[in-house]
Each structure stands twice: as structure tokens, then as C-alpha cells.
Design an enzyme around this catalytic site. Structure first.
Site, PDB file in Angstrom:
ATOM      1  N   ASP B 300       8.358   3.443 -25.068  1.00 40.70           N
ATOM      2  CA  ASP B 300       7.646   3.517 -23.805  1.00 40.70           C
ATOM      3  C   ASP B 300       8.024   4.819 -23.118  1.00 40.70           C
ATOM      4  OD1 ASP B 300       6.069   1.271 -23.673  1.00 40.70           O
ATOM      5  OD2 ASP B 300       7.767  -0.005 -23.147  1.00 40.70           O
ATOM      6  N   ASP B 337       7.603  10.625   4.006  1.00 39.76           N
ATOM      7  CA  ASP B 337       7.319  10.009   2.706  1.00 39.76           C
ATOM      8  C   ASP B 337       8.635   9.605   2.044  1.00 39.76           C
ATOM      9  OD1 ASP B 337       6.496   9.240   0.261  1.00 39.76           O
ATOM     10  OD2 ASP B 337       5.408  11.082  -0.233  1.00 39.76           O
ATOM     11  N   GLU B 341       8.619  10.368  -4.975  1.00 36.97           N
ATOM     12  CA  GLU B 341       7.869  11.619  -5.082  1.00 36.97           C
ATOM     13  C   GLU B 341       8.083  12.471  -3.838  1.00 36.97           C
ATOM     14  OE1 GLU B 341       3.830  10.596  -5.829  1.00 36.97           O
ATOM     15  OE2 GLU B 341       4.333   9.491  -7.659  1.00 36.97           O
ATOM     16  N   ALA B 370      -0.365   3.599   1.127  1.00 35.17           N
ATOM     17  CA  ALA B 370      -1.185   3.524  -0.071  1.00 35.17           C
ATOM     18  C   ALA B 370      -2.659   3.720   0.249  1.00 35.17           C
ATOM     19  CB  ALA B 370      -0.967   2.195  -0.768  1.00 35.17           C
ATOM     20  N   THR B 372      -4.067   5.577   2.861  1.00 33.62           N
ATOM     21  CA  THR B 372      -4.444   6.951   3.213  1.00 33.62           C
ATOM     22  C   THR B 372      -4.069   7.936   2.111  1.00 33.62           C
ATOM     23  OG1 THR B 372      -2.321   7.313   4.258  1.00 33.62           O
ATOM     24  CG2 THR B 372      -4.078   6.481   5.656  1.00 33.62           C
ATOM     25  N   ARG B 373      -3.046   7.583   1.339  1.00 33.53           N
ATOM     26  CA  ARG B 373      -2.536   8.403   0.235  1.00 33.53           C
ATOM     27  C   ARG B 373      -2.110   9.799   0.723  1.00 33.53           C
ATOM     28  NH1 ARG B 373      -7.060   8.549  -3.654  1.00 33.53           N
ATOM     29  NH2 ARG B 373      -5.660   9.403  -5.210  1.00 33.53           N
ATOM     30  N   LEU B 374      -1.697   9.862   1.979  1.00 33.92           N
ATOM     31  CA  LEU B 374      -1.066  11.110   2.411  1.00 33.92           C
ATOM     32  C   LEU B 374       0.000  10.823   3.462  1.00 33.92           C
ATOM     33  CD1 LEU B 374      -2.586  11.542   5.342  1.00 33.92           C
ATOM     34  CD2 LEU B 374      -4.192  12.878   4.000  1.00 33.92           C
ATOM     35  N   SER B 375       0.845  11.824   3.683  1.00 36.03           N
ATOM     36  CA  SER B 375       1.856  11.691   4.728  1.00 36.03           C
ATOM     37  C   SER B 375       1.893  13.021   5.485  1.00 36.03           C
ATOM     38  CB  SER B 375       3.224  11.397   4.100  1.00 36.03           C
ATOM     39  OG  SER B 375       3.670  12.528   3.365  1.00 36.03           O
ATOM     40  N   ASP B 510       3.016  -7.975 -24.444  1.00 35.14           N
ATOM     41  CA  ASP B 510       3.681  -7.240 -25.517  1.00 35.14           C
ATOM     42  C   ASP B 510       4.012  -8.153 -26.689  1.00 35.14           C
ATOM     43  OD1 ASP B 510       3.764  -4.688 -24.505  1.00 35.14           O
ATOM     44  OD2 ASP B 510       5.609  -5.043 -23.377  1.00 35.14           O
TER      45      ASP B 510
END
Lengths: 569, 670
Positions: B300, B337, B341, B370, B372-375, B510
Site C-alpha cells: 500500500d 489550517d 498539509e 471541508a 470551503t476547501r480553503l483557509s 481486502d
């Protein structure tokens, strides 16, 4: 030893090497069903045979069916040969009006020619009629050789195929081998022998008046043709008792060289056939190298031991310059005699141009050991190859683990079943050779046949059973083997040496053929490297030879030591 | 890690010495033909010695018994280590009271207290804070933190919850908080802990396929030498040598492969034990052997090849924007954030541009969400934002200039994730986020490749991203946008091509692939279905474990092969010790074969027997530790091991027997 001598050896072997590749590739093509240059002529004949016998050449046989076909064929061959020998007196082409062969000798001889051993407990010229020689013995010279090669091809297919049950068709392999390989080569070789002065006639004998004015009956016969297949098929059974030392069978140094070449040609080419069929010619060369290394070692030891001579004779004033010439032909010389000794025993041929009994102790040790190592150096036609495959399986198994994988040979995993069968096969030789020798060594009836006492007598006994079990057929001599005890036990030894060996090997082949071929990677145990060749040689010497060490110590080794201590017996 | 004793723990050695004597029982020794033959020989010589006592045959008999004892001792030591581990596991299994729900279909919570051993599969039990989970099961309701130290040795609690891939719980572990309902999946006696106990104890130990094949070979060799020695009776008789039975037995025992025969089962047990010390439980020895044969590793991506989080690696400013301005804006925008990331952007800006975190007085944080996916950050009238490209463009209300598009494409093409940065309506540039490959993993894969093992990366990423990461990590192949069906199909395809596959997995989906793979390692944190399907369970749930498992499998096979080669090579020297001694009375000239110059025939035979016995003891540590494995190709490995164990096996006994002979002669033992 001389440079000249080594050059003769080198030239002979170079001639063998020259034919190995074309012959090996030819046989690979033949046994994989491809057309060869002989097909336009022989293909109609071949298919004629199939039609006549009702054989479907496309039908595959599993290992059991293949083995059964081989056994049925051998059984029928035994019965017919036994009948011919017993009834020889009433059959045609019997100018000397020889009587039928005694039951125990007929049994021994029938088994002997059936198993490609050609052990001869008789003198051909005074026991066998030309009919028995041609219709009986010579036929089996072809068929026993073809059977051996067919079996080797079945074993080869076990590695060439992936996840299949079939190992080929015994009848097809047998027919093709006889028709495309043995017959054409024999014809060419027989003509060559004729050209070199070997007689070829149906005249039974020649009456001659010698220089002293005495009348002499000189036996003759279809010698050149017999000689050709005798050598090519690693049979070794001579027309005359003196075998290849006889001036009619082997008149000159040149015919001697040709005889050695003919013995080696097919057996040395078969590893290449194997390599090609399994998709790695390199593998074939690796096997051939291992065979060559041990055999050359044998040649060197015989050559050295014989040219060193016998200190006891030197002490008596014999010129040691020529070495030990007792029992050797001056026309062949030390070098080519040594080569013949090692080749005929490294192969399971058994033709002799030297009296093995007269070799120095160490010189006599070599043929004995080469036979006991399993007749794989390079061994009889076919039988040498499948014997070598068994050693490869064992070598790969023992050392293959050292690279950290389940051992595999040519992509086939070697597991418990294969090991069980391989072990079963390698058990046969020590069991038969040491078992019978040990019993005979304690049996007064057997000991009465010995010409010599002491260690040399033991060597004679050991040699007889080794030669029989190894399907070699050469005799150390010095032993009257034409007695009920020896005819029977040697017959059994020959039978076990051939059939009890090959049946487990065929079963192993069946099991391997059914396995999926594992992909190769750099983690795979390398089986074409020089290292593997060395390993294989080590395994052959240690697994194949160590068990005979005590017996050899009491025979030739102690004899050698005693000779240098000036002891006689 | 499991509570694992030291290699030679004093208590284990004492217990093993006792067990070694018990193991002399011929009925159990029958399983080991080589050692059985040795025992028969020992009994025979003892009998002969009792009939006609003399010092020589008495010593031979004693050393033959020692040979057998050393072999049983080796096995007992190996087993003893497993027994110690089993004892600690058993404590976890001690009688537990379970709360059997009477009406599992309702929420009334009525339960009866029953003994855990009486539960059956399908029962539903209630487990509350502080309770021990009675048997293996699956959470059907609730979420709890659980201490699994009893089986994994790891005391940090793990979270288990109903549904999904983390629903399996193991009997014997303790719930630290919350309440869960568990459906029992394994009846008492067949739980995970029970299986582990059986495995580490070696109670169910069957000979593995390769071990079986090797025993067949060893038995065959024993038979061959038996023939050689028995027939020697007749040959020696012919030569006028009276060979005593004691000497023949001595010759036989030294020739048969007692070294590997005596250590074979210890090697197998130690191999399993090594795996357990790596916190991996194999359900069969067969799987351990198969691990050594693996050709292809399905790994993986996340957690094995990459750290699992994408990290900022580069700032790509637009023309007219300096890199440090972009970095500074990115730093500001990422203050809100808290995702890995976001933190990686802050870290990069600090590291590459020496920036410091601003004081946030008067600033308004726009935290990452989540939806707006921005900070971002509103400070001093500026509105700095970073985030997904389309979100930032929408925020800035501009269409992207071609230069910006190119930067975004470039990042995407290399498998990275582009983030856009804007200050108000002004686009500043792009941040390059990418999966960071673990250090040294590339070298590891190269080493695996040298061993002939292909590595295949399995990832849910799109093919472009996957290809980029694959080439950077140096894997041989990858499966992008992998579904469980893809994995299964890939495994089947490889197997048809004659390759053995290892993979690890944890989810229920799996399970088919785990079952299909030749070596399927299930994560301890995975579902019950996954744990049932695989043939190994990794208690640490670490996907990189696969590589170690392969190495352990190889080590096991190598140890066997090396000691077999050693054992067989030893025979040459033993012949040179015993054969001259046998025949020198009849043929004094045989003395020339006594190349070691041993004192007397009797001392030679005795020394060979003593060497044969002592070499077993000397090799016990190697058998238990295993022959060291190196990440090199098969050819190099073979060369090395053949040199050490083949050539070493040839030479060492010459020296060993000579030294022992000197001692024997000095002490006038023979």
C-alpha cells in the site's frame, strides 16, 4: 604422461565437441516434433510404422502410461531374446552349429542386452551364432539405446512443460530415435569402420594356415555394423570376447579414436538437447561441463597411474619408461587407452580396449568409481542424462535452500514428493552394488570364481556388481562370471539398476511436469553458472561416491598402498 | 512487542535440559529418523558394553547418548522460548465473566453474567468501561478505546468502532472507555489468543512442506549409509578384519547427517519464534516458508512508501511576485489550517525563507473547512487565502491567467497537488503539495529487486499521480485507482505467470485478495474478515512489515540449507578419521590415509564421535538465531554460503577432530 598423449586426448575430445551442438540441436528438433532434414526420406517410413502398429503419434502419455509402455516393450524384448538364445541351435545362420545357450546364461544375457548393459559372461565367437548376434543382440543394441534416450526425453519434457500431465509418447520417441538418430549414424559409422579395416561379412569363419604351417580357424562376422551400434548406443557388447582390444573390432589407433568418438557423441549431445528443450542451452552446457570435469579427472588419474608404472615390476628390471603396459595394446598407447578406460566407464558403455584387471590399483579405481558415481559422466545414452537430472535435483535441493527460497530447478519447485523419488532412485546403486558384493564376499561358491585373492579379488567382485548395476557391462575380468550364482545375481543387479532406477525417475518427471513453471528472477538459484557446475560435481562426488569409499578403501586403495609397500598376494 | 525472553534465558535452559531427557522416548523420536537411528545405535552399544564392559565402548555409548540428548535439547530450547510466551498469553485468557445480552435486538440492556467459556458464536455481549472482552468478536454498536497490550504488548489504546474496517475486537483485551455491544465470532478454544498460544507453543506443529522434503532426504542418506556400514561387515570379513559392532555403529552415526537432523526442528520452531518477536503471528509454518519464496510484494502506498500525508515542497510564484512574498502569504493563510498539509506549509515557509509566525492580534482566522476547501487570514485589511485551486479562484473572482494554469498543470503532471494562494483579488502563485516518499525506501526497493523481488505499489490515486510517485519511490509497477477487485485480478495474473505474491490489508474488502495471495498479512487493527482471510496477522499493523516477513522466511530456509550442506560436507573428514582406524590392524599400510595423524585407532574413532556430538551443541545458537540474511542476489548469497558452510564444513572437522584427538590422547581416554 606426455604432451603428445594429451594432444591425442584433446583432439579426440575436440572432435566430440564439434558434433555436440549440431547433434544436440537436431535431437531437440526431432523430439519436439519439428521437421528435420531427414524427414523427407524417413517420415513416410515412420508413419508407416505407426499405421501398422495402430499408434496415434499425437496421443500423449502420462508418466505411468509411458512407464507401462516401456515395461511392456522391454518384457516382450526379454521374452523374444531369451527364446532366440535358447533356440539358437535350431535357428538359421548358425554355421558353427552352436548349441542353445544354457538357461542361466540366457537369462543373464537377455537382461544384459535389454538393459543396455551388455555384460557378457560368455565369449561371443564360441557361444553366439551370427543369427543370435544380429537378430537377437544387435536388435537390442538399437532398442535398448533408443529406450534410454526415449526415457531421457520424457524426463526432459517434465521441465520443458508447465502444468501438463503428458510426458510424450513412448512409441513415438522410440521410433524416432531409432529411425532418425541411431540408424543413420550407425550406417555412416559402419562404413567408416569398414574403411578403417573392420570386417563386415556373413562368413562365419576363415580357415588359415599360419606361418608355422598350423591350421587356424579365424572367426568372422558382420563386425563393422555391430561395432557401430555397440559404440553409438553405449552398449559395449563385443562380437569377440576381447571386445575392442581385438584387432578385427578395433584395428588401428584411428579406429580406436573413432570408437571413442562414437561412444561419446550421443551422450555428450543429449545435455544440449535437454538445454534446448527446456529453453536454456546454457543449462545444457552446464551439465556437460560437470560431466566433463569429473570424466577428465578420471582420464588424468588413469593416465598418470598407468604411466607411473608398477614399482614391483621396475624392481624386477622392467623399463618403467612405458609405464604399465600389461593388458594394453601397443597400437593404442597409454594416452588413448586411459581415455578409453575413463570414457567407457564414465559412459555406461562397457566396451574395453584394455584389460581393466591389469590396470594399476589406482588406474582400476577410476573405472570402478566412475561407474559407482551413477553412470552420469556423461553416462549411457539417455540414462546418463536422466541420472544427471536426478543429481541436479538433489544438488539444487541441498544448496538451493542456501539462497533462501524453496529450491527449484528450471522453474520447477522441488518438494517432498520429488525428493522422495530421487532418493529412491539413488538408493538403488549402493543397495545393489554393496549388498550383492558383501554377500558374495562371504559366499564360498562365489569366491571360487575369483582368480585373485586379497584386495584385488575384492575389486573384481565389486567391479562385477558395479558394472551390472550401473548397466555398464565392462568386466574387470579375473572373475569367472558364467556360473549360476553370478548369472542370476548379476542379472538381477542389471534389472534393478535399469528399471528400479528409472521408474521413480519417471514418476518424479510426472510430478514435475504437472507443476507450473515458476518465473525466474535474480532471486532464483542460478543453475547455469560455473559455481553450480562445481556444486554439482561436489554433490555427485559426495552423495554419489562417499558410500562406496569403505569398499574402495578395502579394494583398490589398500592394493595401491600395498603395492608401494612391495606386498604381493 | 510481545514479551520475548532472551535467546538463552537461564530458566529456559534448565527447563529444556529436563525436557530433553523426556524427549528421548523412542515413540516421539520416531518422527526424526536420523536421531532415532542414533538412539538405536546408542542403545545397542550400551547393551554391548553392559555385556562386556570396557572403557572404549563405554565412552562411545556415552557420547552417542549425548548426541541424541544434544539434539533433543536443541528442540527443547527452541520450544521453551515459545512456552514462556504462551504462559504470558494464557494470563490474558483467564476466566472472564461476560455480560450476555438477553435481548440483543432491543436496547433494554438486560444481561446475564455468564462464564466466557460458555459463549457461542453469534451471542451478543455488552462490554463496558474496565471490562475484559470475553472472546473474539465484532462491534455492532458503539465506539470504544481498547487496550490491546495483552496481545500486542503495545500499551497505547486503540479505537474500535462499529461498522467500517476497525470493528474487530480480540478476546482478552480490555475496554478503557465507553460501552460497546460485541457479537461473538469465535467460540471459546478457537479465538485469536487460543490460536496464538497453540502456535507459539508449537503444540500444533506440523512439518512444513520444505521441512518434510528435507527430512525425506536426510532419511534417505541415513539409509544409504546404513547400507554402506552393514555391507562393510561382509567386505571386512573378506579382508580378514574383524570389525566390532561398536565401531560400526560409531561409523554409522558419524556418517549420517546428525547435525542437521538434530537441529532441523529447532530451526523451524526458531523461525516461527523470530516472526513472533517481530510481532507477526503466522497461522502456519507453511506461510513462513512461502514468505521466503515471494516474488512480488503488493504494498500500500500510504504508510509504506509515503508518510501518508501530502506535504508542501515548493512555492511557485507568478511573475511579479517574489518567492518570499508568496511564502509569507502562504504562511499567513495557513495559520488557520491545522491539518497536516497546512502545518507542512507553515513548516516549509519557516524553513526555506526564515519566516516567523506573525502575531495574530487583530487578525481574523478563516479556518480550513471541508466545504470551503480553503483557509486564510484577514489582517491589516488584507484577505489572504490559500486552498484548492477552484475555491481560491472563486474567492478571488478572477479567471486564471495562462501562466497560473501552466504552474497548476506542472504540479499535477508530476503527481503533486497544487494549492492556489491569493491576496484579495490578486493571485500570488501555487504551492506544490506532494506525497513525500519515506527516506531510504528507494534503496530498500533496489535491494529487494537485487534479491529478485518486484514491488508493486497499490494506491487510490489517479494514474498520473501514481506514476509519479512510483517512479520516485522506485517501485517496479503500480496499481492506480485500485479497487479490491483490481488487487485480486492483479494477484491472479501474477500467479498464473508462476509468481508468489505477498500483500497486506485490513479491510473486509481486502479479504478476497488476502486469501488469494500466497502470503496475506492482515493488520491486527483490521476487520475480523481480513484477519480470517490472511495467513499472518501483524500485531503492530505496520504495512512495511511485509519486507521483514519475507526476510525471515528466507532466513529460515537459508539456515536449513546451510546446516545441511555443512553436515554433509563433514562426512569427508570423518571417513579419514575412522576408515584407517578400522583397517589399520589388517593392513598397517593404511596408516597413510590417517592424514590427521590421530593418536591411535581407538582415539580416532572416539574423537570423531565426540566431534559429531559437540558440533550439534556448538551450532544451536546459529540454528536459533538463523544464518544472517543479506540483501544481495541469489548468486552472491550462494557463493558466500557455499564458501562458509560448504568449504567450512569440509575443513572444520579435520581441525576439530585433530584437537579432540589431542585431548583424548593426553587424557589417556583411549
Amino acid at each position: 604422461m606426455s604432451i603428445n598423449g594429451w594432444l591425442q586426448i584433446a583432439v579426440t575430445l575436440a572432435l566430440v565437441l564439434a558434433v555436440v551442438l549440431p547433434l544436440g540441436r537436431f535431437m531437440a528438433a526431432l523430439f519436439t516434433g519439428q521437421r528435420t532434414f531427414l524427414h523427407p526420406i524417413l517420415s513416410p517410413v515412420e508413419h508407416g510404422f505407426y499405421r501398422a502398429a495402430g499408434i496415434d503419434p499425437a496421443r500423449e502419455q502420462g508418466w505411468a502410461a509411458y512407464a507401462m509402455a516401456m515395461l511392456v516393450f522391454s518384457g516382450a524384448g526379454f521374452a523374444s531374446l531369451y527364446a532366440i538364445l535358447r533356440l539358437q541351435g535350431v535357428l538359421p545362420f548358425n554355421p558353427a552349429e552352436l548349441p542353445g545357450v544354457a538357461p542361466d546364461l540366457a537369462f543373464n544375457t537377455a537382461v544384459s542386452f535389454l538393459t543396455n548393459t551388455n555384460w557378457q559372461a560368455y565369449s561371443g565367437e564360441i557361444t553366439m551364432s551370427p543369427f543370435a548376434q544380429m537378430a537377437g543382440l544387435a536388435v537390442h543394441n538399437f532398442l535398448s539405446a533408443a529406450t534410454g534416450i526415449a526415457l531421457a526425453m520424457a524426463v526432459t519434457r517434465a521441465f520443458a512443460r508447465s502444468g501438463e500431465m503428458g510426458l510424450g509418447n513412448f512409441w513415438v520417441d522410440l521410433t524416432r530415435c531409432t529411425l532418425y538418430v541411431l540408424l543413420p549414424l550407425s550406417i555412416v559409422l559402419a562404413l567408416a569402420f569398414v574403411a578403417l579395416g573392420v570386417p563386415q561379412t556373413l562368413t562365419g569363419s576363415l580357415d588359415a594356415t599360419t606361418l608355422e604351417g598350423a591350421r587356424q580357424v579365424i572367426p568372422l562376422g558382420p563386425l563393422a555394423s555391430q561395432e557401430a551400434i555397440k559404440q553409438l548406443g553405449t552398449n559395449g557388447g563385443g562380437y569377440f570376447n576381447a571386445n575392442s582390444a581385438h584387432p578385427f573390432e578395433n584395428p588401428s589407433a584411428l579406429s580406436n579414436m573413432l570408437a571413442i568418438w562414437a561412444m561419446l557423441a550421443i551422450s555428450a549431445a543429449l545435455p544440449i538437447t535437454f538445454g534446448r528443450m527446456v529453453g536454456s542451452e546454457r543449462q545444457g552446457w552446464a551439465l556437460l561441463s560437470a560431466m566433463a570435469i569429473v570424466m577428465l579427472g578420471g582420464v588424468a588419474l588413469v593416465y598418470w597411474a598407468e604411466t607411473s608404472g608398477n614399482p614391483l615390476l621396475t624392481a624386477l628390471g622392467v623399463d618403467p619408461a612405458l609405464g604399465n603396459m600389461e593388458g594394453k595394446e601397443v597400437r593404442f598407447g597409454q594416452a588413448m587407452s586411459a581415455l578409453f578406460v575413463a570414457v567407457t566407464t564414465g559412459l555406461s558403455c562397457g566396451a574395453v580396449d584394455v584389460m581393466h584387471d591389469s590396470l594399476t590399483p589406482l588406474g582400476g579405481l577410476v573405472p570402478l568409481l566412475l561407474i559407482q558415481l551413477g553412470e552420469v559422466l556423461p553416462g549411457g545414452v539417455g540414462s546418463g542424462l536422466y541420472g544427471m537430472v536426478v543429481f541436479c535435483v538433489l544438488a539444487v535441493f541441498v544448496a538451493g535452500l542456501m539462497v533462501g527460497r524453496t529450491p527449484e530447478f528450471l522453474g520447477k519447485k522441488i518438494e517432498a514428493r520429488e525428493i522422495r523419488l530421487a532418493v529412491l532412485a539413488v538408493l538403488i546403486l549402493p543397495l545393489v552394488i554393496l549388498g550383492f558384493t558383501s554377500v558374495a564376499a562371504m559366499l564360498p561358491a562365489a569366491l571360487a570364481s575369483l582368480n585373485n585373492q586379497g584386495p584385488h579379488g575384492l575389486s573384481e567382485l565389486l567391479y562385477a556388481y558395479s558394472s551390472a548395476a550401473g548397466n555398464n557391462g565392462s568386466a574387470f575380468a579375473g572373475l569367472n562370471a558364467n556360473t549360476p550364482w553370478f548369472n542370476t545375481t548379476l542379472g538381477i543387479a542389471m534389472m534393478l539398476g535399469r528399471f528400479a532406477y528409472v521408474l521413480p525417475v519417471l514418476a518424479m518427471a510426472g510430478s514435475l511436469a504437472a507443476k507450473t513453471r515458476v518465473a525466474e528472477s535474480s532471486g532464483t538459484f542460478p543453475t547455469t553458472s560455473l559455481l553450480f557446475v562445481g556444486l554439482l560435481v561436489g554433490v555427485i562426488l559426495i552423495l554419489g561416491g562417499l558410500q562406496f569409499f569403505p569398499a574402495l578403501a578395502l579394494g583398490p586403495i589398500v592394493e595401491h598402498v600395498l603395492m608401494h609397500a612391495s606386498a604381493t598376494f | 512487542m510481545l514479551n520475548s525472553p532472551a535467546l538463552f534465558d537461564r530458566a529456559i535452559l534448565w527447563a529444556a535440559a529436563r525436557d530433553a531427557v523426556w524427549k528421548l522416548d523412542p515413540r516421539s523420536l520416531m518422527r526424526n529418523p536420523v536421531i532415532f537411528v542414533t538412539e538405536v545405535g546408542a542403545a545397542l552399544t550400551t547393551f554391548l558394553w553392559l555385556r562386556a564392559p570396557d572403557a572404549f565402548s563405554g565412552q562411545i555409548a556415552a557420547w552417542l547418548w549425548f548426541t541424541v540428548l544434544f539434539a533433543t535439547f536443541a528442540e527443547a530450547v527452541a520450544e521453551g522460548r515459545g512456552k514462556a510466551q504462551a504462559a504470558s498469553l494464557r494470563q490474558a485468557r483467564s476466566d472472564v465473566q461476560a455480560k450476555l445480552l438477553l435481548h440483543p435486538d432491543t436496547q433494554d440492556g438486560l444481561y446475564a453474567r455468564v462464564n466466557a467459556q460458555t459463549l457461542e458464536a453469534g451471542n451478543v455481549v455488552l462490554v463496558e468501561t474496565g471490562d475484559v472482552i470475553p472472546l473474539d468478536g465484532e462491534i455492532i454498536q458503539g465506539v470504544a478505546s481498547i487496550n490491546e497490550a495483552a496481545i500486542t504488548g503495545e500499551s497505547a489504546p486503540v479505537i474500535r468502532e462499529a461498522g467500517g474496517d476497525r470493528s474487530a475486537v480480540t478476546g482478552g483485551t480490555t475496554v478503557l472507555s465507553d460501552t460497546i455491544r460485541v457479537r461473538i465470532t469465535a467460540a471459546a478454544g478457537s479465538t485469536f489468543i487460543d490460536r496464538m498460544i497453540a502456535l507459539v507453543e508449537g503444540a500444533e506443529r506440523q512439518k512444513t512442506p520444505n521441512e518434510l522434503a528435507l527430512s525425506v532426504l536426510l532419511s534417505g542418506m541415513t539409509l544409504i549409509f546404513l547400507i554402506a556400514v552393514v555391507t562393510l561387515w561382509g567386505l571386512a570379513g573378506y579382508s580378514g578384519t574383524a570389525v566390532s559392532v561398536v565401531v560400526l555403529v560409531a561409523l554409522l552415526v558419524t556418517l549420517i547427517p546428525t547435525t542437521i537432523g538434530g537441529l532441523l526442528s529447532a530451526i523451524g520452531i526458531a523461525g516461527m519464534d523470530r516472526l513472533i518477536r517481530f510481532n507477526v503471528i503466522a497461522t502456519s509454518g507453511r506461510a513462513v516458508e512461502a514468505a521466503g519464496d515471494v516474488d512480488t510484494l503488493l504494498l500500500d502506498k500510504t504508510g509504506t512508501i509515503t508518510f501518508g500525508n501530502r506535504m508542501a515542497t515548493e512555492f511557485l510564484p507568478l511573475i511579479g511576485v517574489s518567492a518570499s512574498d508568496l511564502a509569507s502569504a502562504s504562511l499567513l493563510a495557513s495559520m488557520g489550517d491545522e491539518t497536516p498539509e497546512g502545518r507542512s506549509i507553515v513548516a516549509l515557509a519557516k524553513a526555506d525563507f526564515g519566516l516567523r509566525e506573525p502575531t495574530l492580534i487583530g487578525a481574523v482566522l478563516v479556518p480550513f473547512a471541508a466545504q470551503t476547501r480553503l483557509s486564510g487570514l484577514d489582517i491589516d485589511g488584507r484577505q489572504v487565502r490559500k486552498g484548492a485551486v477552484d475555491s481560491v479562484l472563486r474567492f478571488a473572482g478572477v479567471t486564471a491567467p495562462p501562466e497560473f494554469r501552466q504552474a497548476v498543470d506542472r504540479v499535477a503532471r508530476t503527481g503533486g497537488t497544487p494549492l492556489a494562494v491569493a491576496d484579495g483579488t490578486r493571485l500570488l502563485g501555487v504551492i506544490h503539495l506532494k506525497d513525500v516518499i519515506k527516506p531510504a525506501i528507494r534503496e530498500r526497493f533496489a535491494a529487494l529487486r537485487a534479491m529478485g523481488i518486484r514491488t508493486v505499489m497499490v494506491t487510490g490515486d489517479n494514474p498520473v499521480t501514481a506514476a509519479a510517485i512510483a517512479s520516485e519511490a522506485g517501485v517496479d509497477d503500480f496499481i492506480a485507482e485500485a479497487t479490491p477487485e483490481d488487487k485480486l485480478a492483479y494477484i491472479r495474473r501474477e500467479q498464473v505467470g508462476g509468481r508468489l505474491i505477498a500483500m497486506c490489508g485490513d479491510g473486509t474488502n481486502d479479504a478476497p485478495a488476502l486469501a488469494q495471495a500466497d502470503v496475506g498479512v492482515a493488520m491486527q487493527t483490521g476487520t475480523q474478515a481480513a484477519r480470517e482471510a490472511g495467513n499472518m496477522v501483524d500485531l503492530d499493523s505496520s504495512p512495511t512489515k511485509l519486507i521483514e516477513i519475507v526476510e525471515i522466511g528466507k532466513q529460515l530456509l537459508m539456515t536449513r540449507g546451510s546446516l545441511t550442506t555443512f553436515s554433509i560436507a563433514n562426512d569427508v573428514a570423518k571417513y579419514f578419521a575412522i576408515l584407517p582406524a578400522l583397517f589399520v590392524v589388517t593392513y598397517p599400510q593404511m596408516q597413510v590415509l590417517n592424514v590427521m595423524g590421530l593418536g591411535s585407532p581407538q582415539s580416532a574413532i572416539l574423537s570423531a564421535v565426540i566431534f559429531n556430538a559437540l558440533i550439534i551443541v556448538a551450532l544451536i545458537p546459529l540454528a536459533l538465531r538463523g544464518v544472517p540474511y543479506r540483501l544481495v542476489g541469489a548468486a552472491a548469497l550462494l557463493r558466500r554460503n557455499l564458501l562458509v558452510y560448504g568449504l567450512g564444513g569440509l575443513v572444520l572437522p579435520f581441525i576439530g577432530i585433530k584437537v579432540i584427538d589431542l585431548v583424548v590422547t593426553t587424557l589417556h581416554l583411549a
